[in-house]
Design a protein around this motif. Structure first.
Motif, short mmCIF file in Angstrom:
data_model
loop_
_atom_site.label_atom_id
_atom_site.label_comp_id
_atom_site.label_asym_id
_atom_site.label_seq_id
_atom_site.Cartn_x
_atom_site.Cartn_y
_atom_site.Cartn_z
N UNK A 1 53.56 -6.66 -22.98
CA UNK A 1 54.11 -7.84 -22.34
C UNK A 1 53.77 -9.09 -23.14
N UNK A 2 54.74 -9.94 -23.36
CA UNK A 2 54.51 -11.14 -24.16
C UNK A 2 53.50 -12.12 -23.56
N UNK A 3 53.48 -12.30 -22.22
CA UNK A 3 52.58 -13.28 -21.64
C UNK A 3 51.15 -12.77 -21.79
N UNK A 4 50.32 -13.59 -22.47
CA UNK A 4 48.93 -13.19 -22.69
C UNK A 4 47.95 -14.04 -21.91
N UNK A 5 48.40 -15.19 -21.38
CA UNK A 5 47.49 -16.04 -20.61
C UNK A 5 48.30 -16.97 -19.70
N UNK A 6 47.79 -17.16 -18.50
CA UNK A 6 48.37 -18.10 -17.55
C UNK A 6 47.21 -18.91 -16.98
N UNK A 7 47.29 -20.25 -17.12
CA UNK A 7 46.20 -21.09 -16.67
C UNK A 7 46.73 -22.25 -15.82
N UNK A 8 46.67 -22.10 -14.49
CA UNK A 8 46.95 -23.27 -13.65
C UNK A 8 45.68 -24.13 -13.58
N UNK A 9 45.79 -25.43 -13.75
CA UNK A 9 44.63 -26.32 -13.74
C UNK A 9 44.92 -27.48 -12.79
N UNK A 10 44.40 -27.38 -11.57
CA UNK A 10 44.66 -28.40 -10.57
C UNK A 10 44.01 -29.73 -10.92
N UNK A 11 42.94 -29.71 -11.71
CA UNK A 11 42.30 -30.97 -12.13
C UNK A 11 43.15 -31.69 -13.18
N UNK A 12 43.67 -30.94 -14.14
CA UNK A 12 44.50 -31.54 -15.19
C UNK A 12 45.96 -31.65 -14.76
N UNK A 16 49.80 -23.81 -17.75
CA UNK A 16 50.00 -23.42 -19.14
C UNK A 16 50.19 -21.92 -19.21
N UNK A 17 51.28 -21.50 -19.84
CA UNK A 17 51.55 -20.09 -20.06
C UNK A 17 51.64 -19.87 -21.57
N UNK A 18 50.90 -18.87 -22.05
CA UNK A 18 50.91 -18.55 -23.48
C UNK A 18 51.48 -17.14 -23.64
N UNK A 126 53.72 -22.80 -23.30
CA UNK A 126 54.57 -23.52 -22.36
C UNK A 126 53.67 -24.31 -21.42
N UNK A 127 53.70 -25.64 -21.52
CA UNK A 127 52.85 -26.49 -20.68
C UNK A 127 53.73 -27.30 -19.75
N UNK A 151 60.13 -13.98 -16.23
CA UNK A 151 61.24 -14.46 -17.05
C UNK A 151 60.87 -14.39 -18.54
N UNK A 152 59.69 -14.90 -18.89
CA UNK A 152 59.26 -14.89 -20.29
C UNK A 152 59.13 -13.46 -20.81
#
Length: 162
Positions: A1-12, A16-18, A126-127, A151-152
């Motif tokens: 699968x292409x998606x290697x990381x997903x980082x939701x950051x409620x502070x920032x 971000x999806x990589x 993708x940010x 989708x990605x």
């Protein structure tokens, strides 16, 4: 699968999806530059997209809708703010009604999609940035992580077919 990381950051206030693709950057870029290719991957499986307007030129507006399994339409729009082909593009992204009119009661995100290549592998970052935590939380609760990742993850099959 292409998606290697997903980082939701409620502070920032970001999501971000990589992803990584076993393809040159130009081919991955072309998925986003060509509306017919983009239609094949923009919606999650079962929700194909139709781009009514599409141009990766700063100041241009892209409009689209996804069609659900029972024929329901989910609209959206982009306002392209920057393009550095084939390295990156930026856009404001919002929801729209079935007639593609912007939905004023839904969050708008500022997005930067960046593509880098090393040894024939393209890394895409993708940010999406939101104005407030409530907007980010709303899209997270709507399933944005799952839908965007699904989708990605369709891009590999599209690249293999080309």
């Amino acid at each position: 699968m292409p998606v290697i990381d997903v980082t939701p950051d409620l502070d920032a206030l970001t999501l971000t999806i990589t992803a990584e693709f076993a393809a040159p950057r130009d081919r991955v870029w072309d998925v986003y530059a060509d509306p017919r290719k983009l239609e094949a991957i923009w919606g999650p499986p079962g929700y194909p997209a139709t781009f009514v307007e599409h141009s990766l030129v700063p100041g241009s507006r892209c409009t689209y809708y996804m069609t659900g399994p029972e024929g329901e339409r989910f609209g959206g729009w982009w306002l392209i703010t920057a393009v550095d082909a084939p390295s990156s593009f930026a856009f404001d992204d919002g929801f729209a009604d079935a007639d593609l009119n912007p939905a004023a009661d839904m969050p708008v995100s500022k997005n930067v999609y960046t593509f880098t290549e090393r040894d024939g592998v393209t890394r895409a970052v993708f940010v999406s940035a939101y104005a407030d935590a409530a907007g980010l939380q709303q899209v997270l609760e709507m399933g944005m992580v799952e839908g965007a990742s699904a989708a990605i993850n369709q891009i590999d099959a599209l690249l293999a077919a080309a």
